[in-house]
Design a protein around this motif. Structure first.
Motif, PDB file in Angstrom:
ATOM      1  N   ALA A  79     -43.484  26.342  28.285  1.00 17.45           N
ATOM      2  CA  ALA A  79     -43.883  27.324  27.276  1.00 17.45           C
ATOM      3  C   ALA A  79     -44.420  26.565  26.064  1.00 17.45           C
ATOM      4  CB  ALA A  79     -42.711  28.209  26.872  1.00 17.45           C
ATOM      5  N   VAL A  80     -45.354  27.189  25.364  1.00 13.54           N
ATOM      6  CA  VAL A  80     -45.988  26.573  24.208  1.00 13.54           C
ATOM      7  C   VAL A  80     -45.728  27.440  22.981  1.00 13.54           C
ATOM      8  CG1 VAL A  80     -48.176  25.811  23.190  1.00 13.54           C
ATOM      9  CG2 VAL A  80     -47.782  25.556  25.655  1.00 13.54           C
ATOM     10  N   THR A  81     -45.285  26.816  21.891  1.00 17.80           N
ATOM     11  CA  THR A  81     -45.105  27.535  20.637  1.00 17.80           C
ATOM     12  C   THR A  81     -46.467  27.872  20.054  1.00 17.80           C
ATOM     13  OG1 THR A  81     -43.076  26.310  20.194  1.00 17.80           O
ATOM     14  CG2 THR A  81     -44.072  27.470  18.338  1.00 17.80           C
ATOM     15  N   VAL A  82     -46.680  29.140  19.692  1.00 20.60           N
ATOM     16  CA  VAL A  82     -47.963  29.579  19.149  1.00 20.60           C
ATOM     17  C   VAL A  82     -47.731  30.432  17.906  1.00 20.60           C
ATOM     18  CG1 VAL A  82     -49.032  29.522  21.434  1.00 20.60           C
ATOM     19  CG2 VAL A  82     -48.102  31.682  20.567  1.00 20.60           C
ATOM     20  N   THR A  83     -48.691  30.350  16.989  1.00 18.00           N
ATOM     21  CA  THR A  83     -48.602  31.132  15.749  1.00 18.00           C
ATOM     22  C   THR A  83     -49.829  32.011  15.535  1.00 18.00           C
ATOM     23  OG1 THR A  83     -49.611  29.354  14.428  1.00 18.00           O
ATOM     24  CG2 THR A  83     -47.207  29.333  14.657  1.00 18.00           C
ATOM     25  N   THR A  84     -50.786  31.945  16.476  1.00 20.55           N
ATOM     26  CA  THR A  84     -51.996  32.767  16.410  1.00 20.55           C
ATOM     27  C   THR A  84     -52.424  33.142  17.820  1.00 20.55           C
ATOM     28  OG1 THR A  84     -53.548  30.911  16.591  1.00 20.55           O
ATOM     29  CG2 THR A  84     -52.807  31.505  14.359  1.00 20.55           C
ATOM     30  N   VAL A  85     -53.334  34.094  17.910  1.00 19.68           N
ATOM     31  CA  VAL A  85     -53.879  34.482  19.211  1.00 19.68           C
ATOM     32  C   VAL A  85     -54.662  33.327  19.824  1.00 19.68           C
ATOM     33  CG1 VAL A  85     -55.587  35.976  20.337  1.00 19.68           C
ATOM     34  CG2 VAL A  85     -53.925  36.960  18.753  1.00 19.68           C
ATOM     35  N   ASP A  86     -55.436  32.602  19.013  1.00 23.41           N
ATOM     36  CA  ASP A  86     -56.218  31.477  19.543  1.00 23.41           C
ATOM     37  C   ASP A  86     -55.313  30.431  20.184  1.00 23.41           C
ATOM     38  OD1 ASP A  86     -58.613  32.590  18.843  1.00 23.41           O
ATOM     39  OD2 ASP A  86     -58.857  31.424  16.987  1.00 23.41           O
ATOM     40  N   GLU A  87     -54.173  30.165  19.549  1.00 25.75           N
ATOM     41  CA  GLU A  87     -53.236  29.200  20.122  1.00 25.75           C
ATOM     42  C   GLU A  87     -52.644  29.721  21.424  1.00 25.75           C
ATOM     43  OE1 GLU A  87     -51.905  27.215  15.821  1.00 25.75           O
ATOM     44  OE2 GLU A  87     -50.475  28.442  16.940  1.00 25.75           O
ATOM     45  N   ALA A  88     -52.385  31.028  21.488  1.00 25.88           N
ATOM     46  CA  ALA A  88     -51.869  31.623  22.724  1.00 25.88           C
ATOM     47  C   ALA A  88     -52.895  31.514  23.852  1.00 25.88           C
ATOM     48  CB  ALA A  88     -51.481  33.081  22.485  1.00 25.88           C
TER      49      ALA A  88
END
Length: 366
Positions: free
Chosen positions: A149-158
Motif C-alpha cells: 500500500a502507498v500513502t497518498v495525500t492527493t488524487v494524483d498520488e493515488a
C-alpha cells in the motif's frame, strides 16, 4: 472490506506506523492479537534494527502485521538555507548542551537494505511513505507473498500508486499527526492539504484500489464515518500513541491531553518536511524559518530533540499529534481495539436504524 485486505484483520482497525519510537513490537503485536492490524515503522532504523523488531513481533503473535518504509528522497534542499537554519539552531544546542546533527547523514533511510530483508523475510503488508515504489519493487514483494500500500495525500498520488501496481492506498487527510506523506515536498503547497472525508471521496472515484483511511480518527463513530465514505480500513496513530505498549516518551504521551498544549499545527521546524504536532516553543520560534530540507533538518535537530527529552523539557520535542489528540485514552492497546470495535458496532447499528426509519417514511421507497 475488499478482498485485498479482508483477511489481514477481522476488525477494520489499523495501528499507524509511527517512526521515531511510537511504534514498537509490543504495540504491533497487541493490536494484531486483538483483531486489528499492527504496524512496525522502519523509518529511522537500520535494516537489522527493522529485522530484529519483525522477529520480536513474530515471537509475540502469529497474526498478520505490517511494516512501513520511507522512500529515498531527492536532493532538493538549498545548502545555503540549511546553513542559515543551522546557525539559527546554535542557541538551542548551547541551551541543551548538545551538538547540532550533521545534515548530510544520509537520505535513503537504508531503503534498499530494508527491501532486501523484506524479500528474504516477507511480512503480510508493506506500506510506503514519502513517495511511490516502482512497479518492479511491488512485483518483487508480491512474488514474496507481500501485499503493498502507498500513502497518498492527493488524487494524483493515488493514481501513481495504482500505476505502480500497489494493492491499496493509505489515504492521509490533513488532520493526521506526524509527517504528511506527500510524494513531492513542494513548499508552495503548504497549507493546501485536503480533509480526510473529502479526500476519500475523491480517491474513491479516481482509483480502483482498497482504501485505508488515516487522519484524526480517535473514536469508533469516526471509523464508521470513513467506512461509510468508502474506506475499507481505518488507520489510527495518535489514539495508540498513549497506550502502555507505545514506545513514545512519557512526556510525549502526557502532552496529548495536557491543557498546556491546546492545538496542533503543521511545521517544518523539526524535520524540514510538513508534519503535524502540538504547538510548543520550538515550533513557534523556528517553524517560520525552517527550510524545505528533508532529511537534512531532521538530522540537524535529532540531537536537540533527544537532549530536550532527556532534560524533561517537552518544549523542544517533536510532539507529533493529530487533530483529535484531546480524545486520547490511556488504555492498553488490545483493550483500545476492543473499545473502538464496540463503538464502531454501536455507530453502525445507529446508522442502520436511522436508515430504516427514513426508508419507512412516505417517499422513502419502502
Amino acid at each position: 472490506m475488499s478482498s485485498a485486505l479482508t483477511d489481514l484483520c477481522p476488525c477494520p482497525i489499523v495501528q499507524a506506523p509511527m517512526a521515531g519510537g511510537g511504534s514498537s513490537p509490543a504495540l504491533a503485536a497487541a493490536v494484531s492479537e486483538a483483531g486489528g492490524l499492527g504496524f512496525l515503522a522502519a523509518g529511522y532504523k537500520t535494516a537489522d534494527g527493522m529485522y530484529q523488531e519483525i522477529k520480536q513481533v513474530r515471537g509475540l503473535t502469529g497474526r498478520p502485521f505490517g511494516v512501513n518504509l520511507f522512500m529515498p528522497q531527492p536532493d532538493l534542499a538549498d545548502p545555503a538555507a540549511v546553513d542559515v537554519y543551522r546557525h539559527q539552531l546554535a542557541g538551542e544546542a548551547g541551551w541543551y548542551q548538545t551538538r547540532i546533527g550533521d545534515p548530510d547523514s544520509g537520505r535513503d533511510d537504508g531503503y534498499d537494505a530494508k527491501l532486501a530483508v523484506l524479500l528474504d523475510e516477507p511480512v503480510p503488508l508493506v506500506t510506503f511513505t514519502f513517495g511511490c515504489p516502482t512497479r518492479e519493487v511491488v512485483e518483487a514483494l508480491r512474488k514474496a507473498g507481500t501485499r503493498t500500500a502507498v500513502t497518498v495525500t492527493t488524487v494524483d498520488e493515488a493514481l501513481a500508486a495504482q500505476r505502480s501496481g500497489a494493492d491499496a492506498v493509505c489515504v492521509q487527510g490533513i488532520e493526521a499527526g506526524g509527517h504528511q506523506g506527500t510524494h513531492r515536498d513542494n513548499p508552495e503547497a503548504d497549507g493546501s492539504g485536503i480533509g480526510l472525508l473529502a479526500l476519500i471521496a475523491q480517491v474513491r472515484e479516481a482509483v480502483q484500489l482498497p482504501i485505508i483511511a488515516a487522519g484524526g480518527i480517535m473514536r469508533g463513530a469516526q471509523i464508521a464515518a470513513v467506512l461509510a465514505a468508502g474506506a475499507d480500513l481505518a488507520q489510527l496513530g495518535t489514539a495508540f500513541l498513549v497506550t502502555p505498549e507505545s514506545g513514545a516518551p512519557a512526556l510525549h504521551k502526557q502532552a496529548m491531553t495536557d491543557p498546556l498544549f491546546t492545538r496542533t499545527e503543521l511545521t517544518r521546524a523539526f524535520s524540514g518536511r510538513p508534519a503535524r504536532g502540538l504547538v510548543n516553543r520550538f515550533m513557534r520560534e523556528h517553524g517560520p524559518y525552517a527550510p524545505a530540507a528533508y532529511p537534512e533538518v531532521h538530522h540537524m535537530t535529532s540531537p536537540l530533540r533527544k537532549a530536550a527529552a532527556k532534560a524533561g523539557d517537552p518544549q523542544a520535542m517533536a510532539l507529533w499529534a493529530g487533530q483529535g489528540h484531546r480524545l486520547a485514552r490511556e488504555l492498553p492497546a488490545g483493550q483500545l481495539v476492543e473499545v473502538l470495535a464496540a463503538e464502531l458496532g454501536a455507530a453502525e447499528a445507529t446508522l442502520g436504524q436511522r436508515g430504516g426509519q427514513r426508508g419507512g417514511q412516505p417517499g422513502g421507497g419502502a
